[in-house]
Design a protein around this motif. Structure first.
Motif, PDB file in Angstrom:
ATOM      1  N   ILE A  65      -2.470  52.586  45.537  1.00 38.97           N
ATOM      2  CA  ILE A  65      -2.423  53.644  44.532  1.00 38.97           C
ATOM      3  C   ILE A  65      -1.495  53.190  43.404  1.00 38.97           C
ATOM      4  O   ILE A  65      -0.335  52.872  43.640  1.00 38.97           O
ATOM      5  CB  ILE A  65      -1.903  54.954  45.148  1.00 38.97           C
ATOM      6  N   TYR A  66      -2.011  53.142  42.196  1.00 39.35           N
ATOM      7  CA  TYR A  66      -1.247  52.736  41.028  1.00 39.35           C
ATOM      8  C   TYR A  66      -0.949  53.983  40.202  1.00 39.35           C
ATOM      9  O   TYR A  66      -1.853  54.747  39.864  1.00 39.35           O
ATOM     10  CB  TYR A  66      -2.044  51.757  40.167  1.00 39.35           C
ATOM     11  N   VAL A  67       0.334  54.178  39.863  1.00 38.82           N
ATOM     12  CA  VAL A  67       0.742  55.340  39.080  1.00 38.82           C
ATOM     13  C   VAL A  67       1.460  54.847  37.826  1.00 38.82           C
ATOM     14  O   VAL A  67       2.480  54.155  37.919  1.00 38.82           O
ATOM     15  CB  VAL A  67       1.680  56.275  39.879  1.00 38.82           C
ATOM     16  N   ALA A  68       0.923  55.188  36.655  1.00 38.95           N
ATOM     17  CA  ALA A  68       1.573  54.860  35.392  1.00 38.95           C
ATOM     18  C   ALA A  68       2.652  55.908  35.143  1.00 38.95           C
ATOM     19  O   ALA A  68       2.375  57.100  35.104  1.00 38.95           O
ATOM     20  CB  ALA A  68       0.549  54.854  34.253  1.00 38.95           C
ATOM     21  N   ASP A  69       3.896  55.461  35.015  1.00 41.00           N
ATOM     22  CA  ASP A  69       5.042  56.352  34.831  1.00 41.00           C
ATOM     23  C   ASP A  69       5.490  56.286  33.380  1.00 41.00           C
ATOM     24  O   ASP A  69       6.118  55.326  32.956  1.00 41.00           O
ATOM     25  CB  ASP A  69       6.164  55.924  35.775  1.00 41.00           C
ATOM     26  N   GLU A  70       5.148  57.313  32.615  1.00 37.73           N
ATOM     27  CA  GLU A  70       5.444  57.342  31.189  1.00 37.73           C
ATOM     28  C   GLU A  70       6.956  57.424  30.921  1.00 37.73           C
ATOM     29  O   GLU A  70       7.445  56.854  29.953  1.00 37.73           O
ATOM     30  CB  GLU A  70       4.716  58.518  30.536  1.00 37.73           C
ATOM     31  N   PHE A  71       7.716  58.093  31.767  1.00 36.28           N
ATOM     32  CA  PHE A  71       9.154  58.244  31.531  1.00 36.28           C
ATOM     33  C   PHE A  71       9.882  56.903  31.640  1.00 36.28           C
ATOM     34  O   PHE A  71      10.645  56.525  30.761  1.00 36.28           O
ATOM     35  CB  PHE A  71       9.756  59.250  32.519  1.00 36.28           C
ATOM     36  N   TRP A  72       9.660  56.173  32.729  1.00 39.50           N
ATOM     37  CA  TRP A  72      10.329  54.886  32.938  1.00 39.50           C
ATOM     38  C   TRP A  72       9.547  53.738  32.313  1.00 39.50           C
ATOM     39  O   TRP A  72       9.983  52.595  32.321  1.00 39.50           O
ATOM     40  CB  TRP A  72      10.533  54.619  34.431  1.00 39.50           C
ATOM     41  N   ARG A  73       8.360  54.028  31.804  1.00 40.37           N
ATOM     42  CA  ARG A  73       7.503  53.044  31.136  1.00 40.37           C
ATOM     43  C   ARG A  73       7.258  51.822  32.018  1.00 40.37           C
ATOM     44  O   ARG A  73       7.669  50.702  31.727  1.00 40.37           O
ATOM     45  CB  ARG A  73       8.104  52.657  29.790  1.00 40.37           C
TER      46      ARG A  73
END
Length: 161
Positions: A65-73
């Motif tokens: 499962i790949y999760v793009a984390d906008e906060f930590w970029r």
């Protein structure tokens, strides 16, 4: 200050058409219905947690499962059991770094691709090593492979051509 352990729950669903021959599933109302398939709890800790995981989610052919984390970029990969496995990229504007992440993560062979602010970034699937990036004159949307061709949308707000 410790951030306490928290968990992010991911629910896998399938959209099914209004007409179904599967008698075990209730018929959805309207044209499409949502049927839960599975739930995975993504583990987080004080040292690895998702700040803003709403930029996208992708499940590869191995169940990772790949999760793009906008906060930590960054892009975080979890095992199918929900354990953190690898981090791709980091905050910044250099090679392999993100000023922002976008929905549209996908895996092709031994590469992981992540759309970012006006570029597409590639990482090695196993090691997480930066493999390259391509600039885009606009914002990339989710992509998919059709044979050997990569199909992606590109939005260009405000440029006159």
């Amino acid at each position: 200050m410790a951030i306490g352990r928290k968990r992010l729950c991911v629910l896998f669903v399938a959209l099914i058409a209004g007409c179904t021959s599967d008698s075990d599933r209730p018929a959805p109302s309207g044209l499409l219905g949502v049927v839960p398939l599975d739930t995975v709890v993504l583990e987080e800790s004080d040292t690895l947690y998702l700040g803003k995981p709403d930029a996208g989610l992708f499940v590869d052919d191995r169940g990772a499962i790949y999760v793009a984390d906008e906060f930590w970029r960054r892009l975080v990969r979890f095992t199918r059991e929900g354990h953190p496995d690898r981090v791709f990229g980091q905050n910044g504007s250099g090679p392999g770094e993100f000023r922002s992440t976008a929905p549209g993560t996908f895996v092709a062979g031994d590469l992981v691709f992540q759309p970012a602010s006006r570029k597409l970034v590639a990482f090695d699937r196993e090691t997480g090593e930066f493999r390259g990036e391509r600039a885009a004159n606009g914002y990339l949307t989710a992509g998919y492979l059709h044979g050997t061709d990569l199909i992606m949308g590109l939005f260009d707000y405000g440029s006159a051509h």
